[in-house]
Design a protein around this motif. Structure first.
Motif, PDB file in Angstrom:
ATOM      1  N   LEU A 328       0.830  -1.209   0.000  1.00  0.00           N
ATOM      2  CA  LEU A 328       0.000   0.000   0.000  1.00  0.00           C
ATOM      3  C   LEU A 328       0.864   1.259   0.000  1.00  0.00           C
ATOM      4  O   LEU A 328       0.498   2.270  -0.611  1.00  0.00           O
ATOM      5  N   THR A 329       2.017   1.200   0.664  1.00  0.00           N
ATOM      6  CA  THR A 329       2.938   2.335   0.634  1.00  0.00           C
ATOM      7  C   THR A 329       3.320   2.657  -0.801  1.00  0.00           C
ATOM      8  O   THR A 329       3.336   3.822  -1.222  1.00  0.00           O
ATOM      9  N   PHE A 330       3.602   1.610  -1.575  1.00  0.00           N
ATOM     10  CA  PHE A 330       3.956   1.773  -2.984  1.00  0.00           C
ATOM     11  C   PHE A 330       2.768   2.310  -3.789  1.00  0.00           C
ATOM     12  O   PHE A 330       2.902   3.276  -4.546  1.00  0.00           O
ATOM     13  N   GLN A 331       1.609   1.725  -3.595  1.00  0.00           N
ATOM     14  CA  GLN A 331       0.438   2.111  -4.379  1.00  0.00           C
ATOM     15  C   GLN A 331       0.015   3.555  -4.116  1.00  0.00           C
ATOM     16  O   GLN A 331      -0.428   4.256  -5.031  1.00  0.00           O
ATOM     17  N   MET A 332       0.156   4.016  -2.885  1.00  0.00           N
ATOM     18  CA  MET A 332      -0.283   5.362  -2.548  1.00  0.00           C
ATOM     19  C   MET A 332       0.574   6.445  -3.219  1.00  0.00           C
ATOM     20  O   MET A 332       0.174   7.600  -3.307  1.00  0.00           O
ATOM     21  N   LEU A 333       1.752   6.055  -3.695  1.00  0.00           N
ATOM     22  CA  LEU A 333       2.625   7.009  -4.373  1.00  0.00           C
ATOM     23  C   LEU A 333       2.582   6.843  -5.885  1.00  0.00           C
ATOM     24  O   LEU A 333       3.447   7.360  -6.606  1.00  0.00           O
ATOM     25  N   ASN A 334       1.564   6.157  -6.358  1.00  0.00           N
ATOM     26  CA  ASN A 334       1.420   5.873  -7.788  1.00  0.00           C
ATOM     27  C   ASN A 334       1.509   7.127  -8.647  1.00  0.00           C
ATOM     28  O   ASN A 334       2.186   7.154  -9.672  1.00  0.00           O
ATOM     29  N   ALA A 335       0.839   8.199  -8.230  1.00  0.00           N
ATOM     30  CA  ALA A 335       0.786   9.423  -9.037  1.00  0.00           C
ATOM     31  C   ALA A 335       2.057  10.255  -8.922  1.00  0.00           C
ATOM     32  O   ALA A 335       2.235  11.218  -9.676  1.00  0.00           O
ATOM     33  N   ASP A 336       2.941   9.896  -8.001  1.00  0.00           N
ATOM     34  CA  ASP A 336       4.176  10.647  -7.800  1.00  0.00           C
ATOM     35  C   ASP A 336       5.393   9.902  -8.336  1.00  0.00           C
ATOM     36  O   ASP A 336       6.467  10.484  -8.481  1.00  0.00           O
ATOM     37  N   PHE A 337       5.213   8.643  -8.641  1.00  0.00           N
ATOM     38  CA  PHE A 337       6.314   7.737  -8.970  1.00  0.00           C
ATOM     39  C   PHE A 337       7.169   8.226 -10.135  1.00  0.00           C
ATOM     40  O   PHE A 337       8.400   8.157 -10.107  1.00  0.00           O
ATOM     41  N   MET A 338       6.534   8.752 -11.184  1.00  0.00           N
ATOM     42  CA  MET A 338       7.260   9.129 -12.394  1.00  0.00           C
ATOM     43  C   MET A 338       7.668  10.601 -12.433  1.00  0.00           C
ATOM     44  O   MET A 338       8.199  11.074 -13.440  1.00  0.00           O
ATOM     45  N   LYS A 339       7.438  11.347 -11.365  1.00  0.00           N
ATOM     46  CA  LYS A 339       7.875  12.747 -11.322  1.00  0.00           C
ATOM     47  C   LYS A 339       9.362  12.810 -10.979  1.00  0.00           C
ATOM     48  O   LYS A 339       9.846  12.069 -10.129  1.00  0.00           O
ATOM     49  N   ASP A 340      10.076  13.709 -11.642  1.00  0.00           N
ATOM     50  CA  ASP A 340      11.504  13.822 -11.364  1.00  0.00           C
ATOM     51  C   ASP A 340      11.771  14.850 -10.267  1.00  0.00           C
ATOM     52  O   ASP A 340      10.890  15.645  -9.909  1.00  0.00           O
ATOM     53  N   VAL A 341      13.000  14.824  -9.749  1.00  0.00           N
ATOM     54  CA  VAL A 341      13.419  15.791  -8.725  1.00  0.00           C
ATOM     55  C   VAL A 341      14.718  16.478  -9.153  1.00  0.00           C
ATOM     56  O   VAL A 341      15.531  16.861  -8.309  1.00  0.00           O
ATOM     57  N   LYS A 342      14.897  16.653 -10.460  1.00  0.00           N
ATOM     58  CA  LYS A 342      16.093  17.344 -10.941  1.00  0.00           C
ATOM     59  C   LYS A 342      16.175  18.758 -10.378  1.00  0.00           C
ATOM     60  O   LYS A 342      17.269  19.253 -10.070  1.00  0.00           O
ATOM     61  N   ASP A 343      15.009  19.410 -10.249  1.00  0.00           N
ATOM     62  CA  ASP A 343      15.010  20.785  -9.723  1.00  0.00           C
ATOM     63  C   ASP A 343      15.480  20.823  -8.276  1.00  0.00           C
ATOM     64  O   ASP A 343      16.108  21.795  -7.845  1.00  0.00           O
ATOM     65  N   VAL A 344      15.186  19.766  -7.521  1.00  0.00           N
ATOM     66  CA  VAL A 344      15.630  19.714  -6.124  1.00  0.00           C
ATOM     67  C   VAL A 344      17.154  19.588  -6.059  1.00  0.00           C
ATOM     68  O   VAL A 344      17.815  20.255  -5.245  1.00  0.00           O
ATOM     69  N   VAL A 345      17.717  18.736  -6.922  1.00  0.00           N
ATOM     70  CA  VAL A 345      19.180  18.598  -6.969  1.00  0.00           C
ATOM     71  C   VAL A 345      19.816  19.922  -7.358  1.00  0.00           C
ATOM     72  O   VAL A 345      20.838  20.332  -6.787  1.00  0.00           O
ATOM     73  N   GLU A 346      19.216  20.616  -8.320  1.00  0.00           N
ATOM     74  CA  GLU A 346      19.720  21.937  -8.718  1.00  0.00           C
ATOM     75  C   GLU A 346      19.719  22.909  -7.534  1.00  0.00           C
ATOM     76  O   GLU A 346      20.690  23.647  -7.325  1.00  0.00           O
ATOM     77  N   THR A 347      18.637  22.900  -6.769  1.00  0.00           N
ATOM     78  CA  THR A 347      18.545  23.799  -5.612  1.00  0.00           C
ATOM     79  C   THR A 347      19.612  23.467  -4.577  1.00  0.00           C
ATOM     80  O   THR A 347      20.225  24.374  -3.986  1.00  0.00           O
ATOM     81  N   LEU A 348      19.846  22.192  -4.338  1.00  0.00           N
ATOM     82  CA  LEU A 348      20.894  21.796  -3.397  1.00  0.00           C
ATOM     83  C   LEU A 348      22.247  22.365  -3.822  1.00  0.00           C
ATOM     84  O   LEU A 348      23.024  22.852  -2.992  1.00  0.00           O
ATOM     85  N   LEU A 349      22.533  22.313  -5.121  1.00  0.00           N
ATOM     86  CA  LEU A 349      23.834  22.756  -5.617  1.00  0.00           C
ATOM     87  C   LEU A 349      23.928  24.275  -5.723  1.00  0.00           C
ATOM     88  O   LEU A 349      25.015  24.838  -5.578  1.00  0.00           O
ATOM     89  N   ASN A 350      22.809  24.937  -5.959  1.00  0.00           N
ATOM     90  CA  ASN A 350      22.823  26.391  -6.140  1.00  0.00           C
ATOM     91  C   ASN A 350      22.626  27.174  -4.849  1.00  0.00           C
ATOM     92  O   ASN A 350      23.110  28.305  -4.731  1.00  0.00           O
ATOM     93  N   SER A 351      21.900  26.589  -3.895  1.00  0.00           N
ATOM     94  CA  SER A 351      21.437  27.391  -2.753  1.00  0.00           C
ATOM     95  C   SER A 351      21.811  26.836  -1.392  1.00  0.00           C
ATOM     96  O   SER A 351      21.357  27.356  -0.374  1.00  0.00           O
ATOM     97  N   THR A 352      22.593  25.766  -1.330  1.00  0.00           N
ATOM     98  CA  THR A 352      22.988  25.218  -0.039  1.00  0.00           C
ATOM     99  C   THR A 352      24.492  24.926  -0.041  1.00  0.00           C
ATOM    100  O   THR A 352      25.149  24.977  -1.084  1.00  0.00           O
ATOM    101  N   THR A 353      25.000  24.586   1.122  1.00  0.00           N
ATOM    102  CA  THR A 353      26.409  24.199   1.251  1.00  0.00           C
ATOM    103  C   THR A 353      26.580  22.682   1.285  1.00  0.00           C
ATOM    104  O   THR A 353      27.683  22.177   1.520  1.00  0.00           O
ATOM    105  N   ILE A 354      25.502  21.945   1.053  1.00  0.00           N
ATOM    106  CA  ILE A 354      25.527  20.487   1.147  1.00  0.00           C
ATOM    107  C   ILE A 354      26.312  19.895  -0.021  1.00  0.00           C
ATOM    108  O   ILE A 354      26.108  20.272  -1.183  1.00  0.00           O
ATOM    109  N   LYS A 355      27.198  18.963   0.275  1.00  0.00           N
ATOM    110  CA  LYS A 355      27.884  18.223  -0.779  1.00  0.00           C
ATOM    111  C   LYS A 355      26.937  17.175  -1.359  1.00  0.00           C
ATOM    112  O   LYS A 355      26.228  16.496  -0.614  1.00  0.00           O
TER     113      LYS A 355
END
Length: 446
Positions: A328-355
């Protein structure tokens, strides 16, 4: 002077007592701590912490968090016993366990995975942001119970769908630190064979299999037709339909390849698995993404271990049966499964000090290295030109070429030889080099 010395001695003893207060004998060697944390009403997250065996002063070594994939797979089960914990599934001591060098915390995430659980359907997570916020709430409470870890360097490691969850978790944790809601020494987030850009991964399947001789041009064309339907659904924001077409593409791939292993294209398989193809697309996806295509005997062995001896040793109620809510954990994320998070990685590299690092096994199919390289090429951040111009060096451990690496600023990419999806288990020598590069441990990598 004598009173001052006694005061200092008592202070040291008290500090050591606090630092060791939660250390317990659990299941297997070494001191541990574990438990459920209520991250919001009706949602309870489970963690299993192994204190490093390198030194009794565990605060002198980093804390590594491990997040599994799926979504719905269990870190405390699969990541622990199949990849990097102190014991193998056969309950033998693992030579390459990370616990020898650092503190390791496995988190069953999202809620509903492994020993984590929810009180009803409405409490499952539906998207990546909810998952990240649950993890931040978990960390707030973890630090309340373990304040000695507040200043310990924190490194987030993950695998597969964990590579989609971890960047947003790191970003939300960074924001919470900036808002002074939490004290945490967050240093890095490390994405293992990550599901950052699902479309790039799916589009890499057919070219990789064709180049390896696993399919011919006819098989390539059939896989690419199905992959294109998946991509079209994503581009049209039909994300539930995209997940369905992802499952259909998996079926085409397994048919054309005669059952190639999704996690290691060179792993021996028993040939065409007709019983597997009789499963529904949803059942097939769950089998691949949550159960990791373990053979039935191994799958049952892990389940029996987690529901039997481990649950008994950790005093986990039979009401919270390991893996009972994973589907059920898997099924409940059905509509989110194919969304990417490239923008989140970009934000980490542009706006934080996190490696940020990415490591990819070159025999992986489901998150194939060529797809990973493609999305890395797509992301935009301030230091990208310098990264592209940086040298690509070999990873040599004990004079053996274990892979390649490229680093500039806060971003690193590691290509790992002789490894599929599960890099820590498939190539522990290369993984130790990655750990040393990102955390400083183990110290003896050559």
């Amino acid at each position: 002077m004598e009173r001052l010395s006694i005061f200092i001695l008592l202070s040291v003893l008290l500090a050591c007592g606090v630092a060791n207060a939660d250390k317990k004998n659990g299941f297997g060697p070494g001191k541990q701590d574990w438990g459920h944390v209520t991250v919001r009403k009706g949602a309870h997250m489970f963690y299993w912490l192994y204190y490093t065996t390198a030194t009794p002063l565990h605060t002198k070594r980093p804390l590594a968090i491990w997040l599994q994939g799926g979504p719905g797979a269990s870190s405390t089960g699969y990541g622990n016993f199949e990849e990097l914990g102190p014991l193998t599934l056969e309950l033998e001591n693992r030579n390459w366990t990370w616990v020898k060098d650092m503190n390791v915390m496995f988190i069953d995430n999202p809620v509903g995975s492994g020993y984590s659980y929810v009180d009803g359907l409405s409490y499952y997570t539906k998207n990546n942001t909810q998952i990240a916020l649950d993890l931040v709430e978990f960390m707030k409470q973890f630090y309340v119970d373990h304040p000695e870890f507040e200043t310990v360097p924190l490194h987030i490691f993950c695998e597969s769908y964990g590579g989609k969850m971890a960047p947003e978790f790191a970003l939300e944790l960074y924001k919470a630190i900036e808002r002074k809601e939490i004290v945490s020494n967050l240093i890095s987030v490390n994405l293992g064979d990550p599901w950052v850009s699902p479309v790039d991964s799916v589009n890499a399947w057919a070219p990789l299999l064709l180049n390896m001789g696993i399919v011919d041009h006819d098989g390539y064309d059939k896989i690419m037709v199905s992959a294109k339907k998946t991509e079209d659904n994503v581009n049209n924001n039909k994300f539930s339909a995209a997940t369905t077409s992802w499952g259909a593409t998996q079926r085409v791939l397994l048919t054309e390849s005669k059952g190639v292993d999704f996690y290691d294209i060179l792993k021996p398989v028993k040939g065409p698995n007709k019983a597997r193809l009789l499963l529904s697309d949803l059942e097939m996806m769950k089998r691949t993404l949550v159960d990791f295509d373990l053979d039935e005997d191994r799958d049952k062995k892990l389940q029996d271990l987690m529901r039997g001896p481990v649950a008994l040793a950790l005093n986990i109620s039979s009401q919270h049966k390991w893996g009972a809510q994973s589907s059920l954990t898997f099924q409940m994320l059905n509509a989110d499964f194919m969304k990417d998070v490239k923008d989140v990685v970009e934000t980490l590299l542009n706006s934080t000090t996190i490696k940020v690092s990415v490591f990819s096994g070159q025999l992986d199919l489901i998150c194939a290295t060529p797809g990973t390289v493609n999305w890395i090429n797509d992301i935009k951040y301030d230091g990208k030109a310098k990264y592209e111009a940086a040298p690509r060096d070999g990873i040599t451990v004990n004079r053996v070429l274990e892979g390649y690496e490229k680093t500039n600023g806060n971003f690193s990419m590691f290509w790992v030889n002789r490894a599929g999806h599960m890099v820590p288990a498939d190539n522990p020598a290369a993984m130790s080099h990655i750990l040393n590069t990102m955390t400083g441990y183990p110290k003896d990598i050559k």
